[in-house]
Motif scaffolding. Structure first.
Motif, PDB file in Angstrom:
ATOM      1  N   GLN A  70       0.855  -1.182   0.000  1.00  0.00           N
ATOM      2  CA  GLN A  70       0.000   0.000   0.000  1.00  0.00           C
ATOM      3  C   GLN A  70       0.894   1.235   0.000  1.00  0.00           C
ATOM      4  O   GLN A  70       1.829   1.338   0.808  1.00  0.00           O
ATOM      5  N   GLN A  71       0.602   2.169  -0.879  1.00  0.00           N
ATOM      6  CA  GLN A  71       1.374   3.416  -0.934  1.00  0.00           C
ATOM      7  C   GLN A  71       1.190   4.223   0.352  1.00  0.00           C
ATOM      8  O   GLN A  71       2.133   4.770   0.897  1.00  0.00           O
ATOM      9  N   ASP A  72      -0.057   4.284   0.827  1.00  0.00           N
ATOM     10  CA  ASP A  72      -0.381   5.055   2.029  1.00  0.00           C
ATOM     11  C   ASP A  72      -0.908   4.095   3.097  1.00  0.00           C
ATOM     12  O   ASP A  72      -1.951   3.473   2.912  1.00  0.00           O
ATOM     13  N   SER A  74      -1.502   5.032   6.303  1.00  0.00           N
ATOM     14  CA  SER A  74      -2.066   5.784   7.432  1.00  0.00           C
ATOM     15  C   SER A  74      -3.423   5.259   7.882  1.00  0.00           C
ATOM     16  O   SER A  74      -3.710   5.231   9.081  1.00  0.00           O
ATOM     17  N   GLU A  75      -4.271   4.813   6.953  1.00  0.00           N
ATOM     18  CA  GLU A  75      -5.596   4.313   7.348  1.00  0.00           C
ATOM     19  C   GLU A  75      -5.492   3.051   8.206  1.00  0.00           C
ATOM     20  O   GLU A  75      -6.327   2.812   9.069  1.00  0.00           O
ATOM     21  N   GLU A  98       6.418   5.220  12.526  1.00  0.00           N
ATOM     22  CA  GLU A  98       5.054   5.542  12.106  1.00  0.00           C
ATOM     23  C   GLU A  98       4.033   5.102  13.152  1.00  0.00           C
ATOM     24  O   GLU A  98       3.087   5.833  13.456  1.00  0.00           O
TER      25      GLU A  98
END
Length: 181
Positions: A70-72, A74-75, A98
């Motif tokens: 996954q590129q992002d 954060s979710e 993170e």
């Protein structure tokens, strides 16, 4: 949740180890508490990991979700209650930074530099590498004690703030000023 680079077999094996520990946790829980373990990461061993997990019989109250690369991420951090990491390859993986930035309590093995980076019982629960009962015990403590979960999350966030790039830069600036003056 966990986020990992699956270009290394050892990391895939670490995730499998964590899944097996979660299965034991589900069997030990007095309630039928629903547990969702989200695995984020892609690489050469993603298909190996998927096949291995599919072949492990899991109880009904455990959902293991493989999301691949996954590129992002954060979710995933936002949805998680705990960040679990098992590695014998890393020195200071970005995913731990993170996770602390998101205020997640960390469950982490005691390999290499990890015990020096995180304070056991303050920002993380550190378990003995390769000892599944040690990991199960740490996970059960968090599943059964919301106050501990909250306290470790707060400790994790405080650790991130102390070790942030901004604070490290300020400390370096103070040090240089002292040396130069």
């Amino acid at each position: 949740c966990t986020v990992t680079n699956l270009n290394y077999r050892e990391k895939a094996e670490g995730v499998i180890f964590s899944v097996k520990a979660l299965i034991e946790c589900c069997q030990s829980l007095k309630s039928r508490q629903e547990i969702v373990f989200e695995i984020v990461g892609g690489g050469e061993y993603f298909d190996y990991l998927r096949r291995e997990i599919e072949n492990i019989p899991a109880p009904d109250n455990l959902s293991v979700l493989l999301h691949g690369y996954q590129q992002d991420v954060s979710e995933f951090y936002a949805r998680a209650d705990v960040f679990s990491y098992n590695s014998t390859l890393d020195s200071y993986p970005l995913v731990l930074v993170e996770a602390t930035a998101n205020g997640l309590p960390i469950v982490l093995n005691d390999w290499g530099p990890f015990p020096g980076l995180y304070e056991n019982e303050v920002s993380a629960l550190i378990y003995e590498t390769g000892n599944i009962e040690s990991l199960v015990s740490a996970l059960l403590r968090l599943l059964n004690d919301r106050n501990l979960l909250r306290a470790l999350g707060e400790g994790s966030r405080r650790q991130y703030e102390r070790n942030s790039v901004e604070n490290s830069g300020l400390e370096l600036e103070r040090f240089i000023r002292e040396v130069v003056s």
